[in-house]
Scaffold this motif. Structure first.
Motif, PDB file in Angstrom:
ATOM      1  N   ARG A 214      11.114 -12.572  -2.606  1.00 49.81           N
ATOM      2  CA  ARG A 214      10.991 -12.583  -1.143  1.00 49.81           C
ATOM      3  C   ARG A 214      12.327 -12.599  -0.418  1.00 49.81           C
ATOM      4  O   ARG A 214      12.356 -12.651   0.808  1.00 49.81           O
ATOM      5  CB  ARG A 214      10.231 -13.837  -0.710  1.00 49.81           C
ATOM      6  N   THR A 306       1.838 -20.399  -1.077  1.00 49.96           N
ATOM      7  CA  THR A 306       0.804 -19.600  -1.728  1.00 49.96           C
ATOM      8  C   THR A 306      -0.488 -20.398  -1.864  1.00 49.96           C
ATOM      9  O   THR A 306      -1.576 -19.886  -1.595  1.00 49.96           O
ATOM     10  CB  THR A 306       1.300 -19.135  -3.120  1.00 49.96           C
ATOM     11  N   GLU A 349      -2.676 -13.528   0.120  1.00 49.27           N
ATOM     12  CA  GLU A 349      -2.447 -12.931  -1.206  1.00 49.27           C
ATOM     13  C   GLU A 349      -1.076 -13.271  -1.804  1.00 49.27           C
ATOM     14  O   GLU A 349      -0.542 -12.497  -2.602  1.00 49.27           O
ATOM     15  CB  GLU A 349      -2.599 -11.402  -1.153  1.00 49.27           C
ATOM     16  N   TYR A 351       1.982 -13.428  -0.390  1.00 44.37           N
ATOM     17  CA  TYR A 351       3.188 -12.731   0.081  1.00 44.37           C
ATOM     18  C   TYR A 351       4.133 -13.624   0.886  1.00 44.37           C
ATOM     19  O   TYR A 351       5.220 -13.200   1.265  1.00 44.37           O
ATOM     20  CB  TYR A 351       2.811 -11.462   0.858  1.00 44.37           C
ATOM     21  N   ARG A 404       9.244  -8.448   4.276  1.00 45.88           N
ATOM     22  CA  ARG A 404       8.120  -9.227   3.722  1.00 45.88           C
ATOM     23  C   ARG A 404       6.794  -8.709   4.277  1.00 45.88           C
ATOM     24  O   ARG A 404       5.773  -8.732   3.602  1.00 45.88           O
ATOM     25  CB  ARG A 404       8.287 -10.704   4.070  1.00 45.88           C
ATOM     26  N   ALA A 407       5.990  -5.616   2.347  1.00 44.47           N
ATOM     27  CA  ALA A 407       5.527  -5.986   0.994  1.00 44.47           C
ATOM     28  C   ALA A 407       4.048  -6.363   1.042  1.00 44.47           C
ATOM     29  O   ALA A 407       3.246  -5.901   0.219  1.00 44.47           O
ATOM     30  CB  ALA A 407       6.363  -7.138   0.447  1.00 44.47           C
ATOM     31  N   TRP A 408       3.682  -7.172   2.013  1.00 46.03           N
ATOM     32  CA  TRP A 408       2.288  -7.604   2.127  1.00 46.03           C
ATOM     33  C   TRP A 408       1.358  -6.421   2.438  1.00 46.03           C
ATOM     34  O   TRP A 408       0.381  -6.175   1.727  1.00 46.03           O
ATOM     35  CB  TRP A 408       2.174  -8.696   3.213  1.00 46.03           C
ATOM     36  N   GLU A 413       5.004  -5.890  -4.881  1.00 38.55           N
ATOM     37  CA  GLU A 413       5.330  -7.198  -5.452  1.00 38.55           C
ATOM     38  C   GLU A 413       6.672  -7.765  -4.943  1.00 38.55           C
ATOM     39  O   GLU A 413       6.762  -8.936  -4.619  1.00 38.55           O
ATOM     40  CB  GLU A 413       5.358  -7.014  -6.979  1.00 38.55           C
ATOM     41  N   THR A 418      11.041  -2.503  -0.483  1.00 39.33           N
ATOM     42  CA  THR A 418      10.535  -2.315   0.877  1.00 39.33           C
ATOM     43  C   THR A 418      11.625  -1.933   1.869  1.00 39.33           C
ATOM     44  O   THR A 418      11.355  -1.790   3.062  1.00 39.33           O
ATOM     45  CB  THR A 418       9.840  -3.596   1.384  1.00 39.33           C
TER      46      THR A 418
END
Ligand code: 4AD
Length: 430
Positions: A214, A306, A349, A351, A404, A407-408, A413, A418
């Motif tokens: 991240r 998470t 999920e 992210y 980020r 990515a989401w 991953e 990104t």
């Protein structure tokens, strides 16, 4: 007629010419399938030996991966391809026959691909991710422009820090010390006092020694700042903005999401309002989930975020963090001064955090007190204090991390895929 792959639907059953690169190729004795890309998309070109002259068929058979060419032929419907069309090739003109291309269709390791990022960007998956990124940027401008915000560009070279001094990139500014911006927020607050509702979009730099999926050293942030809006108003802007972006990607990047094999059912329900949980309740929830290590007053790490996000199928706001672990400018909650009127937005999920925001202190005396507590006596912060001397008003703002968010939404991953040319711990090239 010259066209691009994204426009072939306008040329059904017509003869067209497309400038392209050869992404991949399969051929038998009688037919060659050319995977063509032109930057706007991917299309299959079919070269049938019996339909073209011998020279064209030989060219098609011998052309190498990533060669550049003009391809001419007829556009026909093809329900099997994601695009819905294919090109029945009638002639080929090679611009350049490429040398042996390092990225072959076989699997490569991540370090190898990162070393070849300048070429890896051409691959179908990377192309799809950058298109999703572009749509997020486009729909961001759309959202803020249609809601009365003015785009303001804060400086990148600064004399002071916004988020604390440990992660600053230091540089010389002639004889003075300067830093690369880690957030435009302080300047955006000044802009909000001049324009009401503002947003910025630009690069930010953090010398974080974190090597996680991240963290980037250079990342892009969208930072809105709103005069006369409190913490609650700001949360509403955030959930509407994020919903708008997700729904825009679903609408305008269907082919890309298919290429990325993204489970779109996990995005379709992303509409305002988003759930909220206070920091206090989040600590209780974490303890129930077996996290015995977390104590009130500590910041959450990625595993905590998470675990909290797992309880929701939408992004969730974690609100009212302890004041002591947050930045000097955040307003204390009048009902409980130990916590701040702030929120982080955690994507579903796994992210992680995509937004950090807060209501800002607008009281001059309280801000002076914060300056003393945080040792901000420096001349570099004098101008920021003046914002509270001349017509201070309640105001709030937030920062959304673009990578980020990509990515989401794209279901990628690691944030390194990104951004076109990621700057990571130990990576400054290409
Ligand atoms: O929570 P942060 O540090 O907030 C600020 O900088 C505020 N001044 C913003 C504001 O209120 N105007 O960072 C905001 C977001 C995070 O939620 C995260 O999405 C992203 O920026 N971010 C990073 N993204 C990639 N790599 C990093 N090293 C990041 N650090 C923060």
């Amino acid at each position: 007629m010259k066209t691009t792959i994204s426009q072939v639907h306008k040329h059904l059953e017509e003869e067209v010419t497309i400038g392209a690169w050869l992404a991949n190729k399969r051929s038998s004795g009688k037919i060659a399938f050319l995977q063509l890309r032109d930057g706007t998309g991917f299309i299959q070109g079919v070269v049938v030996k019996s339909d073209v002259d011998e020279e064209t068929f030989n060219l098609a058979k011998n052309i190498t991966q990533e060669s550049s060419l003009y391809v001419s032929g007829k556009i026909v419907e093809d329900s099997r391809s994601p695009l819905g069309y294919e090109l029945q090739v009638s002639s080929l003109e090679v611009i350049q026959q490429a040398e042996d291309y390092p990225i072959t269709p076989k699997e490569h390791g991540t370090e190898f691909l990162m070393d070849h990022r300048h070429l890896w960007l051409r691959s179908k998956k990377q192309h799809a991710i950058m298109k999703v990124r572009n749509e997020i940027i486009r729909s961001t401008y759309e959202f803020f422009n249609t809601n009365g915000y003015t785009k303001i560009d804060p400086p990148i070279l600064t004399g002071s820090s916004a988020e604390g001094s440990t992660e600053l990139f230091h540089t010389k500014y002639f004889e003075e010390d300067a830093y690369l911006s880690q957030s435009g927020q302080l300047y955006m607050e000044a802009a909000a006092m001049a324009f009401g509702k503002v947003f910025s979009f630009g690069p930010t730099f953090r010398a974080e020694k974190s090597k996680t999926r991240r963290h980037l050293i250079e990342f892009w942030m969208i930072e809105p700042e709103m005069a006369f809006m409190d913490h609650e108003d700001s949360l509403e802007v955030q959930e509407q903005y994020v919903s708008h972006v997700v729904q825009s990607v679903l609408k305008n990047c269907a082919i890309e999401l298919q290429t990325l094999e993204r489970d779109v059912s996990k995005l379709e329900n992303i509409t305002a309002p988003f759930p909220r949980i206070t920091y206090d309740d989040a600590v209780t929830l974490l303890k129930e989930k077996g996290f015995d290590d977390i104590e009130w007053g500590e910041d959450f790490g990625a595993p905590h975020e998470t675990a909290i996000a797992e309880s929701y199928d939408k992004p969730v706001f974690i609100t009212h963090y302890p004041l002591d672990i947050k930045a000097f400018y955040m307003k204390p909650d009048p009902n409980n001064p130990d916590v701040a009127l702030c929120a982080d937005l955690i994507a579903p999920e796994g992210y992680g955090e995509i937004i950090g925001g807060s209501e800002r202190i607008n009281d001059l005396d309280l801000m002076k007190q914060r300056y003393e507590e945080h040792d901000l006596t420096d001349d570099a912060y004098k101008w920021y204090l003046e914002l509270r001397q001349y017509g201070t008003v309640p105001h709030s703002g937030f920062g959304l991390g673009l990578e980020r968010t990509v990515a989401w939404i794209a279901g990628v991953e690691h944030v390194r895929e990104t951004i076109p040319f990621p700057r990571l711990l130990n990576r400054l090239y290409p």
